[in-house]
Design a protein around this motif. Structure first.
Motif, mmCIF file in Angstrom:
data_model
loop_
_atom_site.group_PDB
_atom_site.id
_atom_site.type_symbol
_atom_site.label_atom_id
_atom_site.label_comp_id
_atom_site.label_asym_id
_atom_site.label_seq_id
_atom_site.Cartn_x
_atom_site.Cartn_y
_atom_site.Cartn_z
ATOM 1 N N SER A 3 0.714 -0.974 -0.136
ATOM 2 C CA SER A 3 -0.068 0.037 -0.048
ATOM 3 C C SER A 3 0.879 1.240 -0.062
ATOM 4 O O SER A 3 2.244 1.201 0.392
ATOM 5 C CB SER A 3 -1.043 0.122 1.088
ATOM 6 O OG SER A 3 -0.168 0.205 2.297
ATOM 7 N N VAL A 4 0.347 2.278 -0.395
ATOM 8 C CA VAL A 4 1.007 3.404 -0.270
ATOM 9 C C VAL A 4 0.131 4.774 0.335
ATOM 10 O O VAL A 4 -1.068 4.726 -0.009
ATOM 11 C CB VAL A 4 1.326 3.955 -1.814
ATOM 12 C CG1 VAL A 4 0.157 4.137 -2.647
ATOM 13 C CG2 VAL A 4 2.228 5.166 -1.728
ATOM 14 N N LEU A 5 0.494 5.685 0.896
ATOM 15 C CA LEU A 5 -0.186 6.849 1.335
ATOM 16 C C LEU A 5 -0.313 7.691 0.264
ATOM 17 O O LEU A 5 0.421 8.156 -0.366
ATOM 18 C CB LEU A 5 0.499 7.459 2.462
ATOM 19 C CG LEU A 5 0.678 6.498 3.965
ATOM 20 C CD1 LEU A 5 1.356 7.310 4.977
ATOM 21 C CD2 LEU A 5 -0.778 5.968 4.394
ATOM 22 N N ASN A 21 -14.231 6.149 -5.239
ATOM 23 C CA ASN A 21 -13.044 5.480 -6.002
ATOM 24 C C ASN A 21 -12.132 5.102 -5.177
ATOM 25 O O ASN A 21 -11.726 3.889 -5.288
ATOM 26 C CB ASN A 21 -12.701 6.677 -6.906
ATOM 27 C CG ASN A 21 -13.505 7.142 -8.010
ATOM 28 O OD1 ASN A 21 -14.616 6.378 -7.901
ATOM 29 N ND2 ASN A 21 -13.295 8.053 -8.742
ATOM 30 N N LEU A 22 -11.770 5.658 -3.909
ATOM 31 C CA LEU A 22 -11.198 5.194 -2.889
ATOM 32 C C LEU A 22 -11.556 3.826 -2.275
ATOM 33 O O LEU A 22 -10.726 2.809 -1.951
ATOM 34 C CB LEU A 22 -10.589 6.196 -1.918
ATOM 35 C CG LEU A 22 -9.941 7.304 -2.172
ATOM 36 C CD1 LEU A 22 -9.760 8.422 -1.438
ATOM 37 C CD2 LEU A 22 -8.357 7.011 -2.375
ATOM 38 N N ASN A 26 -10.648 -0.605 -1.801
ATOM 39 C CA ASN A 26 -10.333 -1.123 -0.348
ATOM 40 C C ASN A 26 -9.161 -0.136 0.128
ATOM 41 O O ASN A 26 -8.643 -0.648 0.957
ATOM 42 C CB ASN A 26 -9.990 -2.352 -0.005
ATOM 43 C CG ASN A 26 -11.000 -3.461 -0.580
ATOM 44 O OD1 ASN A 26 -12.154 -3.389 -0.321
ATOM 45 N ND2 ASN A 26 -10.726 -4.465 -1.735
ATOM 46 N N SER A 27 -9.256 1.176 0.004
ATOM 47 C CA SER A 27 -8.434 2.001 0.670
ATOM 48 C C SER A 27 -9.025 2.441 1.960
ATOM 49 O O SER A 27 -10.324 2.224 2.149
ATOM 50 C CB SER A 27 -8.327 3.477 0.036
ATOM 51 O OG SER A 27 -8.021 3.257 -1.545
ATOM 52 N N ARG A 28 -8.036 2.808 2.809
ATOM 53 C CA ARG A 28 -8.519 3.063 4.238
ATOM 54 C C ARG A 28 -8.127 4.531 4.589
ATOM 55 O O ARG A 28 -6.955 4.907 4.392
ATOM 56 C CB ARG A 28 -7.638 2.123 5.199
ATOM 57 C CG ARG A 28 -8.080 2.371 6.642
ATOM 58 C CD ARG A 28 -7.136 1.187 7.353
ATOM 59 N NE ARG A 28 -5.762 1.483 7.404
ATOM 60 C CZ ARG A 28 -5.085 2.247 8.100
ATOM 61 N NH1 ARG A 28 -5.781 3.093 9.272
ATOM 62 N NH2 ARG A 28 -3.961 2.450 8.101
ATOM 63 N N GLU A 67 -4.744 5.500 2.986
ATOM 64 C CA GLU A 67 -3.688 4.165 2.725
ATOM 65 C C GLU A 67 -4.447 3.550 1.451
ATOM 66 O O GLU A 67 -5.517 3.102 1.608
ATOM 67 C CB GLU A 67 -3.649 3.346 3.837
ATOM 68 C CG GLU A 67 -2.689 2.067 3.683
ATOM 69 C CD GLU A 67 -2.488 1.235 4.725
ATOM 70 O OE1 GLU A 67 -1.551 0.354 4.603
ATOM 71 O OE2 GLU A 67 -3.352 1.375 5.855
ATOM 72 N N VAL A 68 -3.702 3.510 0.551
ATOM 73 C CA VAL A 68 -4.541 2.866 -0.796
ATOM 74 C C VAL A 68 -3.489 1.568 -1.111
ATOM 75 O O VAL A 68 -2.207 1.704 -1.387
ATOM 76 C CB VAL A 68 -4.330 4.052 -2.039
ATOM 77 C CG1 VAL A 68 -4.849 3.431 -3.295
ATOM 78 C CG2 VAL A 68 -5.081 5.169 -1.503
ATOM 79 N N PRO A 69 -4.337 0.530 -1.625
ATOM 80 C CA PRO A 69 -3.528 -0.799 -2.209
ATOM 81 C C PRO A 69 -2.784 -0.416 -3.396
ATOM 82 O O PRO A 69 -3.620 0.442 -4.233
ATOM 83 C CB PRO A 69 -4.789 -1.706 -2.284
ATOM 84 C CG PRO A 69 -5.558 -1.101 -1.460
ATOM 85 C CD PRO A 69 -5.630 0.448 -1.296
#
Length: 135
Positions: A3-5, A21-22, A26-28, A67-69
């Protein structure tokens, strides 16, 4: 790295139209944050903002950190409006994160909204009808 911020400053934020879209990848949500005081913000036809780092006349801009996969990052970016891109954003705590920025040509001739401190505040003021004197 799985993941990346990603720092977002407009319609990808919670409660706005492109936040799905996030979520879809499965972004957090991690936290609310601010940029270092060296950015300016424009409203692009009142549909979304565009932010640029500047040498003079910048202010801190409110944003969110997600936090994005890594596998979903390209999908999110392809769904962003034309003229928005990814770059490194300096946060108020001195950290650097990837984030959404606007190309210079996109901002040319648009309404500067830096004085509002962020897209959420700008939209709230539009709803309240108090746009005068804030840039």
């Amino acid at each position: 790295m799985t993941s990346v911020l990603l720092a977002v400053n407009g319609t990808l934020m919670r409660g706005f139209e492109l936040n799905g879209n996030l979520i879809a990848v499965n972004s957090r949500f991690v936290k609310e944050a601010q940029t270092a005081p060296c950015y300016r913000l424009w409203s692009i036809n009142d549909k979304h903002p565009a932010m640029q780092k500047v040498a003079i006349g910048g202010k801190a801009i409110d944003l969110e950190i997600w936090e994005v996969p890594t596998g979903g990052l390209a999908r999110i970016l392809k769904q962003e409006p034309p003229g928005l891109c990814i770059g490194k954003i300096e946060l108020s705590d001195g950290e650097m994160e990837l984030g959404v920025l606007g190309e210079a040509l996109l901002c040319d001739g648009q309404n500067e909204i830096t004085g509002f401190g962020g897209w959420r505040a700008y939209c709230a003021s539009k709803d309240a009808g108090s746009l005068k004197g804030r840039v």
